[in-house]
Design a protein around this motif. Sequence first.
Motif, short mmCIF file in Angstrom:
data_model
loop_
_atom_site.label_atom_id
_atom_site.label_comp_id
_atom_site.label_asym_id
_atom_site.label_seq_id
_atom_site.Cartn_x
_atom_site.Cartn_y
_atom_site.Cartn_z
N ARG A 167 38.07 48.43 62.12
CA ARG A 167 37.22 49.46 61.53
C ARG A 167 37.33 49.46 60.02
N ALA B 67 34.23 49.13 57.57
CA ALA B 67 33.95 50.19 56.61
C ALA B 67 33.84 49.64 55.19
N LEU C 91 30.58 47.70 54.87
CA LEU C 91 29.44 48.61 54.81
C LEU C 91 29.33 49.26 53.45
N VAL D 126 29.29 47.49 66.43
CA VAL D 126 29.02 48.44 65.34
C VAL D 126 27.70 49.14 65.67
N THR E 110 38.75 56.51 57.41
CA THR E 110 37.77 55.52 57.85
C THR E 110 36.82 56.09 58.88
N LEU F 82 32.74 56.64 58.30
CA LEU F 82 31.72 55.93 59.06
C LEU F 82 30.82 56.90 59.83
N VAL G 212 27.56 55.80 61.71
CA VAL G 212 28.09 54.52 62.18
C VAL G 212 29.37 54.76 63.01
N THR G 213 29.46 54.07 64.15
CA THR G 213 30.68 54.07 64.95
C THR G 213 31.04 52.62 65.27
#
Length: 393
Positions: A206, A210, A213, A244, A378, A382, A387-388
């Motif tokens: 993650r 992150a 992104l 994602v 984080t 997200l 976002v996950t």
Amino acid sequence: MTGSSALVAVDVTGDPVTIPAHPPLVSGALWVEARPDLDRLHVLAGDLLGALGKRRDIAGKGRNQQDDVRHAIAWVTAHDVEHLVVTEAQRLHPIILTGLMRLAAEIGARLWLLHRPPRSDAFVRALSRRGATTAELTEVPHPVAVPVLDPVPAADLPAVPADEFLTFRAACARTLPAGDAARADVHFLDTARRCDGALGDHGASRHTVADLLHRILNTAPGDAQLTVEVRALQAAAWHYDLYVKVDMARLLHSEERPRIPAADADAALVAYRQPHRAITVALTRDGHGLEDVGAVRIGDASPDGGTLTIVDGAVRVGPHTARAVRAQRHLRLAQGAGTDELLLPHTPKALAKALTEAASDLGIHVFGRRAERTRDHTEGALRALGVTVEALP
């Protein structure tokens, strides 16, 4: 001009004098007018900072008046200014003139005094005692603009379909004209390769997603470019068994989505008189956490200020922030710090406050894990973007 004194007097009686415009990345010469009834050097130092684009109405204007003098010396030095030009210099009290000459000497700049009647006897004697030479108005140097490279242009991409990443490339090929589809696909593949390399080098987690992104968001791309790059990130993560999930509508309209391109943010940060603020925001926008930002040493800065060595490699900063790096380095060395000591000797809380104030002062928002303070943000960062990240079984 007669002689080579560090002090040059220019009689402008009967001549109109207009302070020339100072370009954002000024060099060479800096002009400022001596205020009437000027009785403190820090006021004149504040005007020098103003000529360099520093604002008095935002965070960082403290009560310690000598800070303005120190900051003026650091910033003017960082801009490679070789000439300080003071108009209406007949207003200067001899004590202020003495302090101004010391300031110019610390910078290593020649001091030009443009004066006109009425001149006091004390002012005339002060020029004589300090060995001032004379010159004509036409000989006074003017500000010079340092050329700036044009920022990397945004990708020229058409509006793209809203399909999920698994079918995104096929949807582009099916719905877009051939030329548009080809441009979108090239950008998709380039982004996917970069993301794949980062996931392979730094681990498929993650945290890495992150960071990737936020690096995508920090360039403030348009909707089409952002969509293509996010779909490419999803595809790259899929090959590392990471799903994602992105709510694209929420991401596109998120309050936490940076809207100011890096070059514009770099220019806007000129407004701060405290150079650590610009450096903190620039490095955080580039994807680095406050702990890493605070660990940068004086010796990690290149001589021109344009590159900083941080925990995971070298970081290039914009031309305006490069001046901030040089100014901060000057301030630290003047305090007696060695090159192995911290460039930004501030607590994480103080650095975090600088990020908060940049948002309120200049509209430069820095969010997410990059600005984490005492714990890992984080997941929340997200989630706020829609976002996950889930590990596939």
